[in-house]
Design a protein around this motif. Sequence first.
Motif, PDB file in Angstrom:
ATOM      1  N   ARG A 149       5.661  16.496   7.253  1.00  0.00           N
ATOM      2  CA  ARG A 149       5.537  15.236   7.998  1.00  0.00           C
ATOM      3  C   ARG A 149       5.738  14.042   7.060  1.00  0.00           C
ATOM      4  O   ARG A 149       5.147  12.977   7.259  1.00  0.00           O
ATOM      5  CB  ARG A 149       4.145  15.154   8.641  1.00  0.00           C
ATOM      6  CG  ARG A 149       3.794  16.262   9.620  1.00  0.00           C
ATOM      7  CD  ARG A 149       4.482  16.074  10.956  1.00  0.00           C
ATOM      8  NE  ARG A 149       4.152  14.806  11.581  1.00  0.00           N
ATOM      9  CZ  ARG A 149       3.090  14.604  12.377  1.00  0.00           C
ATOM     10  NH1 ARG A 149       2.258  15.597  12.615  1.00  0.00           N
ATOM     11  NH2 ARG A 149       2.886  13.424  12.934  1.00  0.00           N
ATOM     12  N   ALA A 150       6.576  14.217   6.037  1.00  0.00           N
ATOM     13  CA  ALA A 150       6.714  13.197   4.992  1.00  0.00           C
ATOM     14  C   ALA A 150       7.109  11.839   5.566  1.00  0.00           C
ATOM     15  O   ALA A 150       6.572  10.799   5.159  1.00  0.00           O
ATOM     16  CB  ALA A 150       7.741  13.647   3.955  1.00  0.00           C
ATOM     17  N   GLN A 151       8.051  11.842   6.509  1.00  0.00           N
ATOM     18  CA  GLN A 151       8.490  10.566   7.074  1.00  0.00           C
ATOM     19  C   GLN A 151       7.366   9.899   7.855  1.00  0.00           C
ATOM     20  O   GLN A 151       7.153   8.689   7.751  1.00  0.00           O
ATOM     21  CB  GLN A 151       9.707  10.773   7.979  1.00  0.00           C
ATOM     22  CG  GLN A 151      10.261   9.472   8.549  1.00  0.00           C
ATOM     23  CD  GLN A 151      11.531   9.692   9.337  1.00  0.00           C
ATOM     24  OE1 GLN A 151      12.085  10.780   9.367  1.00  0.00           O
ATOM     25  NE2 GLN A 151      12.012   8.634   9.988  1.00  0.00           N
ATOM     26  N   ASP A 152       6.624  10.691   8.621  1.00  0.00           N
ATOM     27  CA  ASP A 152       5.502  10.136   9.387  1.00  0.00           C
ATOM     28  C   ASP A 152       4.425   9.601   8.454  1.00  0.00           C
ATOM     29  O   ASP A 152       3.823   8.554   8.728  1.00  0.00           O
ATOM     30  CB  ASP A 152       4.916  11.200  10.318  1.00  0.00           C
ATOM     31  CG  ASP A 152       5.909  11.649  11.379  1.00  0.00           C
ATOM     32  OD1 ASP A 152       6.736  10.820  11.789  1.00  0.00           O
ATOM     33  OD2 ASP A 152       5.854  12.818  11.783  1.00  0.00           O
ATOM     34  N   VAL A 153       4.158  10.326   7.358  1.00  0.00           N
ATOM     35  CA  VAL A 153       3.145   9.867   6.395  1.00  0.00           C
ATOM     36  C   VAL A 153       3.577   8.551   5.765  1.00  0.00           C
ATOM     37  O   VAL A 153       2.776   7.631   5.591  1.00  0.00           O
ATOM     38  CB  VAL A 153       2.903  10.943   5.310  1.00  0.00           C
ATOM     39  CG1 VAL A 153       2.010  10.398   4.203  1.00  0.00           C
ATOM     40  CG2 VAL A 153       2.276  12.192   5.920  1.00  0.00           C
ATOM     41  N   ALA A 154       4.874   8.440   5.435  1.00  0.00           N
ATOM     42  CA  ALA A 154       5.376   7.219   4.806  1.00  0.00           C
ATOM     43  C   ALA A 154       5.293   6.023   5.747  1.00  0.00           C
ATOM     44  O   ALA A 154       5.079   4.889   5.309  1.00  0.00           O
ATOM     45  CB  ALA A 154       6.815   7.426   4.346  1.00  0.00           C
ATOM     46  N   GLU A 155       5.449   6.277   7.055  1.00  0.00           N
ATOM     47  CA  GLU A 155       5.417   5.183   8.023  1.00  0.00           C
ATOM     48  C   GLU A 155       4.005   4.860   8.498  1.00  0.00           C
ATOM     49  O   GLU A 155       3.771   3.796   9.071  1.00  0.00           O
ATOM     50  CB  GLU A 155       6.287   5.534   9.232  1.00  0.00           C
ATOM     51  CG  GLU A 155       7.771   5.680   8.900  1.00  0.00           C
ATOM     52  CD  GLU A 155       8.581   6.152  10.092  1.00  0.00           C
ATOM     53  OE1 GLU A 155       7.966   6.484  11.136  1.00  0.00           O
ATOM     54  OE2 GLU A 155       9.823   6.195   9.983  1.00  0.00           O
ATOM     55  N   PHE A 156       3.069   5.767   8.254  1.00  0.00           N
ATOM     56  CA  PHE A 156       1.709   5.601   8.773  1.00  0.00           C
ATOM     57  C   PHE A 156       0.953   4.561   7.949  1.00  0.00           C
ATOM     58  O   PHE A 156       1.042   4.531   6.719  1.00  0.00           O
ATOM     59  CB  PHE A 156       0.976   6.940   8.728  1.00  0.00           C
ATOM     60  CG  PHE A 156      -0.400   6.907   9.322  1.00  0.00           C
ATOM     61  CD1 PHE A 156      -0.589   6.932  10.678  1.00  0.00           C
ATOM     62  CD2 PHE A 156      -1.524   6.853   8.499  1.00  0.00           C
ATOM     63  CE1 PHE A 156      -1.855   6.924  11.229  1.00  0.00           C
ATOM     64  CE2 PHE A 156      -2.796   6.840   9.040  1.00  0.00           C
ATOM     65  CZ  PHE A 156      -2.958   6.871  10.399  1.00  0.00           C
ATOM     66  N   ALA A 157       0.210   3.708   8.635  1.00  0.00           N
ATOM     67  CA  ALA A 157      -0.624   2.716   7.959  1.00  0.00           C
ATOM     68  C   ALA A 157      -1.914   2.538   8.747  1.00  0.00           C
ATOM     69  O   ALA A 157      -1.893   2.446   9.979  1.00  0.00           O
ATOM     70  CB  ALA A 157       0.102   1.381   7.832  1.00  0.00           C
ATOM     71  N   VAL A 158      -3.038   2.496   8.044  1.00  0.00           N
ATOM     72  CA  VAL A 158      -4.340   2.265   8.669  1.00  0.00           C
ATOM     73  C   VAL A 158      -4.540   0.755   8.756  1.00  0.00           C
ATOM     74  O   VAL A 158      -4.599   0.069   7.728  1.00  0.00           O
ATOM     75  CB  VAL A 158      -5.474   2.905   7.846  1.00  0.00           C
ATOM     76  CG1 VAL A 158      -6.810   2.651   8.517  1.00  0.00           C
ATOM     77  CG2 VAL A 158      -5.219   4.399   7.674  1.00  0.00           C
ATOM     78  N   PRO A 159      -4.615   0.196   9.964  1.00  0.00           N
ATOM     79  CA  PRO A 159      -4.723  -1.260  10.074  1.00  0.00           C
ATOM     80  C   PRO A 159      -6.091  -1.776   9.619  1.00  0.00           C
ATOM     81  O   PRO A 159      -7.121  -1.177   9.899  1.00  0.00           O
ATOM     82  CB  PRO A 159      -4.498  -1.517  11.567  1.00  0.00           C
ATOM     83  CG  PRO A 159      -4.907  -0.247  12.240  1.00  0.00           C
ATOM     84  CD  PRO A 159      -4.565   0.856  11.280  1.00  0.00           C
ATOM     85  N   LEU A 160      -6.076  -2.900   8.889  1.00  0.00           N
ATOM     86  CA  LEU A 160      -7.293  -3.591   8.467  1.00  0.00           C
ATOM     87  C   LEU A 160      -7.239  -5.029   8.981  1.00  0.00           C
ATOM     88  O   LEU A 160      -6.216  -5.490   9.507  1.00  0.00           O
ATOM     89  CB  LEU A 160      -7.405  -3.583   6.930  1.00  0.00           C
ATOM     90  CG  LEU A 160      -7.430  -2.211   6.255  1.00  0.00           C
ATOM     91  CD1 LEU A 160      -7.450  -2.387   4.741  1.00  0.00           C
ATOM     92  CD2 LEU A 160      -8.644  -1.403   6.709  1.00  0.00           C
ATOM     93  N   GLU A 161      -8.328  -5.737   8.846  1.00  0.00           N
ATOM     94  CA  GLU A 161      -8.374  -7.119   9.315  1.00  0.00           C
ATOM     95  C   GLU A 161      -7.450  -7.998   8.481  1.00  0.00           C
ATOM     96  O   GLU A 161      -7.210  -7.752   7.297  1.00  0.00           O
ATOM     97  CB  GLU A 161      -9.808  -7.656   9.233  1.00  0.00           C
ATOM     98  CG  GLU A 161     -10.774  -6.958  10.191  1.00  0.00           C
ATOM     99  CD  GLU A 161     -12.179  -7.542  10.105  1.00  0.00           C
ATOM    100  OE1 GLU A 161     -12.389  -8.450   9.278  1.00  0.00           O
ATOM    101  OE2 GLU A 161     -13.050  -7.095  10.869  1.00  0.00           O
ATOM    102  N   GLY A 162      -6.942  -9.051   9.137  1.00  0.00           N
ATOM    103  CA  GLY A 162      -6.111 -10.021   8.435  1.00  0.00           C
ATOM    104  C   GLY A 162      -4.708  -9.545   8.139  1.00  0.00           C
ATOM    105  O   GLY A 162      -4.049 -10.086   7.253  1.00  0.00           O
ATOM    106  N   GLY A 163      -4.222  -8.535   8.878  1.00  0.00           N
ATOM    107  CA  GLY A 163      -2.863  -8.060   8.670  1.00  0.00           C
ATOM    108  C   GLY A 163      -2.703  -7.094   7.527  1.00  0.00           C
ATOM    109  O   GLY A 163      -1.577  -6.712   7.200  1.00  0.00           O
ATOM    110  N   ALA A 164      -3.798  -6.718   6.882  1.00  0.00           N
ATOM    111  CA  ALA A 164      -3.710  -5.754   5.785  1.00  0.00           C
ATOM    112  C   ALA A 164      -3.704  -4.330   6.347  1.00  0.00           C
ATOM    113  O   ALA A 164      -3.979  -4.107   7.531  1.00  0.00           O
ATOM    114  CB  ALA A 164      -4.873  -5.944   4.817  1.00  0.00           C
ATOM    115  N   GLY A 165      -3.394  -3.375   5.479  1.00  0.00           N
ATOM    116  CA  GLY A 165      -3.376  -1.987   5.894  1.00  0.00           C
ATOM    117  C   GLY A 165      -3.440  -1.070   4.705  1.00  0.00           C
ATOM    118  O   GLY A 165      -3.215  -1.479   3.564  1.00  0.00           O
TER     119      GLY A 165
END
Length: 533
Positions: free
Chosen positions: A208-224
């Motif tokens: 799932r390398a492509q999915d892992v590379a695209e995955f981001a955990v959203p944080l407050e203020g637009g960070a991830g």
Amino acid sequence: MSQAPVGQPAASPPWVLAVKWLLIALTLLACTYLAWRAVEAGSWLIVTVVAFVAMAVLVVYATRRGITLKYLLPGLLLLTLFQVWPIAYTVATAFTNYGDGHSLTKEEAIEAVQAQSVRPEPDSARYGMSVAIPEGEVIATADLSFLLSRPAAEDAGGDNVLDGQELFVGTMEGLEPLPADGVTLRGNGTIGEAPSFQVLTLVEANERAQDVAEFAVPLEGGAGIKAATGTQAFVGRTTTTYDADADTMTTIDGKVYVAQDGNFVPQDGEGPALPTGWTENVGLDNFTSIFTDSALRNGFLKIFLWNLVFPLVSVGSTFVLGMLLALLFNDPRLKGKGIYRSLLILPYALPIFVTAIVWAAMFNQDFGMINDVTGLNIDWLGDPWAARSAVLITNLWLGFPYMFLICTGALQSIPSDVKEASSVDGAGPVRTLVSVTMPLLLVAVGPLLVASFAFNFNNFGLIYLLTGGGPFDAANSQVGNTDLLITFAYRLALESGTPNIGLASAVSIIIFLLVGALSYAGFRQSKALEEVN
């Protein structure tokens, strides 16, 4: 023993009723489970269909009414599941741009673009990372989660601290503490096991390398939080923002992208589109592309003509050879017919993938048996006309035993007194074959010839295994000289540089209509043969 009154069905034994209600209960439980999973996935259409099936099963089998439906319902459900639904889904897909880079909804594409644009912040925090999926789900399709760990502060407390590591779980919903109960840590501080999660190995995560590379955990203020390596994650900030009012994406350097044809393209027209697009309705564009795009149109017409010639020649050659052999072995004077017939059907008994690969090896120009035995130097699989001849020769070998079998059965069903009558009237063997045997034979095998034509019209396995659709012209690597429409659609959908499943679905619909029209005409002609009787 008491009997049921006349006109009323006899009462079923108790064990039959118990088995019936057990099967109904199991079916309803299965439907409930499917509906629950569909609700989790947000697929309300599937929820509706499953609810309808459950209601139909309960209404039909829980009462004594609708005897006919008790027999028809399983077949109707299977027909809908395996025939009607795939056709409906293919038709719906043919009017979209669904394919590589256009498999998400617009909302999902916006999230993916923003996740892909996350870049590390100066002195950003680092996490130990393990890729995980919900326990019990399939690796290839399950939603991803990041199980994260970082050194805890000296005064840190709480139920998410284990051996000096603070534990978190990151999903598309955000970052949450991960309770330490049941969690085990590896030597490098990353999480090895966690309740309710299946932690992926590096090999599994690489799938799932492509999915892992695209995955981001959203944080407050637009960070991830994004993956940095296979075991490390970093906190970053998105460099691309979405303006819902203007429906535009703006990068950190001020470049604006506008929504157009399922992609965000540069407003100034310079540069490529953003990497992730979305699925949208394109109307008849896929169908018009087949006939208006010069590369597709010329390739489609060439493939279509070969697609007509291939089944016609295949059916004609296999029928003639099979019929002649059947006539030979139908002669009562021939001894040992059972042994000969058994040997002749061997090509039909072997799996096609084995036979096709063997013939491909025999057609090899340098080392193949055919050139060695004949002394020829023909590039069977590299020259367009030689490759077509190789396909027809191989299909003749594969197809004549079937025609031999059906012709043998049809010949044995022709009354001998008909042939004797023609002989008495002075007809010779050739006249008897043409005027008596052939018409009666075609009455039996005519519909099977039409079915064989339809099968060879879509004979994907032979073409794919023997030539792969090639050889290909230098000007157009998508169109092969032995391609059938079905292999052409497969290449468009899965093997081209930019797979276009919507366009392949449009080709599939055209194939369906062509096969249907040709089969209808063939059956009309075969029906006329019944007048012979």
